[in-house]
Scaffold this motif. Structure first.
Motif, mmCIF file in Angstrom:
data_model
loop_
_atom_site.group_PDB
_atom_site.id
_atom_site.type_symbol
_atom_site.label_atom_id
_atom_site.label_comp_id
_atom_site.label_asym_id
_atom_site.label_seq_id
_atom_site.Cartn_x
_atom_site.Cartn_y
_atom_site.Cartn_z
ATOM 1 N N TYR A 122 -63.891 -0.950 56.047
ATOM 2 C CA TYR A 122 -64.101 -1.274 54.635
ATOM 3 C C TYR A 122 -65.485 -0.828 54.192
ATOM 4 O O TYR A 122 -66.361 -0.495 55.010
ATOM 5 C CB TYR A 122 -63.943 -2.779 54.399
ATOM 6 N N TYR A 128 -66.916 3.227 42.908
ATOM 7 C CA TYR A 128 -66.100 3.973 43.853
ATOM 8 C C TYR A 128 -65.260 4.986 43.071
ATOM 9 O O TYR A 128 -64.661 4.633 42.036
ATOM 10 C CB TYR A 128 -65.179 3.047 44.644
ATOM 11 N N VAL A 152 -63.747 -2.013 49.285
ATOM 12 C CA VAL A 152 -62.804 -0.906 49.442
ATOM 13 C C VAL A 152 -62.286 -0.903 50.874
ATOM 14 O O VAL A 152 -63.053 -0.703 51.827
ATOM 15 C CB VAL A 152 -63.477 0.441 49.119
ATOM 16 N N LYS A 154 -60.218 1.022 53.604
ATOM 17 C CA LYS A 154 -59.897 2.428 53.819
ATOM 18 C C LYS A 154 -58.768 2.583 54.848
ATOM 19 O O LYS A 154 -58.748 1.902 55.875
ATOM 20 C CB LYS A 154 -61.138 3.178 54.310
ATOM 21 N N ASP A 196 -55.203 5.991 45.495
ATOM 22 C CA ASP A 196 -54.809 4.571 45.473
ATOM 23 C C ASP A 196 -53.582 4.396 46.369
ATOM 24 O O ASP A 196 -52.539 5.033 46.150
ATOM 25 C CB ASP A 196 -54.492 4.150 44.034
ATOM 26 N N SER A 211 -56.773 10.260 53.159
ATOM 27 C CA SER A 211 -57.560 9.040 52.983
ATOM 28 C C SER A 211 -57.055 8.266 51.772
ATOM 29 O O SER A 211 -57.032 8.799 50.656
ATOM 30 C CB SER A 211 -59.046 9.386 52.802
ATOM 31 N N ALA A 213 -57.018 4.209 49.716
ATOM 32 C CA ALA A 213 -57.882 3.042 49.533
ATOM 33 C C ALA A 213 -57.153 1.919 48.805
ATOM 34 O O ALA A 213 -56.321 2.166 47.927
ATOM 35 C CB ALA A 213 -59.136 3.440 48.758
ATOM 36 N N ILE A 215 -58.455 -1.600 46.805
ATOM 37 C CA ILE A 215 -59.730 -2.109 46.278
ATOM 38 C C ILE A 215 -59.539 -3.477 45.611
ATOM 39 O O ILE A 215 -58.592 -3.680 44.847
ATOM 40 C CB ILE A 215 -60.326 -1.113 45.257
#
Length: 243
Positions: A122, A128, A152, A154, A196, A211, A213, A215
Motif C-alpha cells: 500500500y 494519486y 492506495v 496496489k 482502477d 498495475s 489500485a 483507493i
C-alpha cells in the motif's frame, strides 16, 4: 291449629248468613265455594303461613345438589396434567447468516480465468498518481480531502496464458470494501483512473502484469497495521486478509 281456624272461619260465615233474618239453604257446591274462599282469605292474613313456606323453601334448597352439571363441566375443561404429553424438542443447528465462504484470491471469488491477482503493498499519499515531470500526460489525478490521506492498495494482475488476455472487471459486477486496523470497512472509491481495479478494462500481455489500485481515504497520520479486502457481487461476499 290451622284446622281450628278454618273451622271457626266457616262457622262465622254461616252465622253471618243466618243472621240476615231468614234461612238460606245452600247447595253442596255453594258451600264448597264459600269454604274455599274463606280458607284463602284466612291464609292471606296468616303470618305463620308465609314463614312456614320460607322454612320449607330453605329446607328444600339445602337438600338440592349444588350445580352438579357445572362441576362436571369444570372437570371436563380442566386438563389432566398427568396425561398431557410434552412436545419433543428437536435441536436445530444454528447457522450464522453472516458466515462468508473461505477464498484465497480475487480471481477465485469472481471466477476470473487466465489471470491471477497479487497484492503488492500500500501507499499513503495526498494525491494519486503522484505528479512528476514525467507524468504531465496523466488524464486524471485524485486529491485527498482536508485532514485526510489517500490509502492506495496496489495489485498486479498477471496473465497466466501463453497469449494476451482480455480482462474486463465490469463483467463481474464487483464491489470492494477495505478495513484498516480491524475497524469498520468502507467502500473503495469509484474513480476515473484507468487502473482502477473495480472498472479496469484492457489487455494483459502474455506473461506480463498490469498495475491496478483500490483507493480509500483515511485520517492523516494513520498508522496501518493490518488490512483486509472484502469482495462483493450479486452472489454474496468474502474477505481477504492482506496483511
Amino acid at each position: 291449629m290451622k284446622k281450628i281456624r278454618i273451622l271457626l272461619c266457616g262457622l262465622g260465615i254461616a252465622c253471618v248468613l243466618s243472621g240476615c233474618g231468614r234461612t238460606v239453604e245452600l247447595t253442596a257446591e255453594e258451600n264448597a265455594i264459600i269454604t274455599e274462599y274463606a280458607v284463602n282469605l284466612l291464609l292471606k292474613y296468616d303470618k305463620y303461613y308465609n314463614n312456614h313456606l320460607v322454612e320449607l323453601a330453605e329446607e328444600e334448597a339445602e337438600t338440592l345438589d349444588p350445580a352438579p352439571e357445572e362441576e362436571q363441566v369444570a372437570e371436563e375443561e380442566t386438563p389432566d396434567m398427568e396425561t398431557v404429553e410434552e412436545p419433543e424438542i428437536v435441536e436445530t443447528p444454528v447457522v450464522d447468516a453472516t458466515e462468508e465462504p473461505a477464498i484465497s484470491s480475487i480471481e477465485e471469488f469472481y471466477g476470473i480465468e487466465g489471470v491471477t491477482f497479487r497484492y503488492d503493498g500500500y501507499e499513503l499519499c495526498d494525491e494519486y498518481p503522484t505528479l512528476s515531470e514525467d507524468s504531465t500526460e496523466l488524464a486524471f489525478v485524485m486529491d485527498a480531502s482536508d485532514g485526510m490521506q489517500l490509502l492506495v492498495l496496489k495489485f498486479q494482475a498477471v496473465s497466466q496464458n501463453g497469449a494476451n488476455t482480455e480482462l474486463d472487471m465490469m463483467n463481474y459486477n464487483g464491489k470492494m470494501r477495505v478495513s484498516v486496523n480491524g475497524e469498520a470497512s468502507q467502500n473503495v472509491l469509484s474513480t476515473m483512473l484507468l487502473n482502477d481495479i473495480q472498472t479496469f478494462r484492457g489487455t494483459i500481455g502474455a506473461g506480463e502484469g498490469e498495475s491496478l489500485a483500490a483507493i480509500i481515504e483515511v485520517p492523516s497520520g494513520t498508522s496501518v497495521n493490518n488490512l483486509s479486502l472484502t469482495l462483493r457481487n450479486d452472489s454474496g461476499s468474502a474477505t481477504l486478509n492482506l496483511q
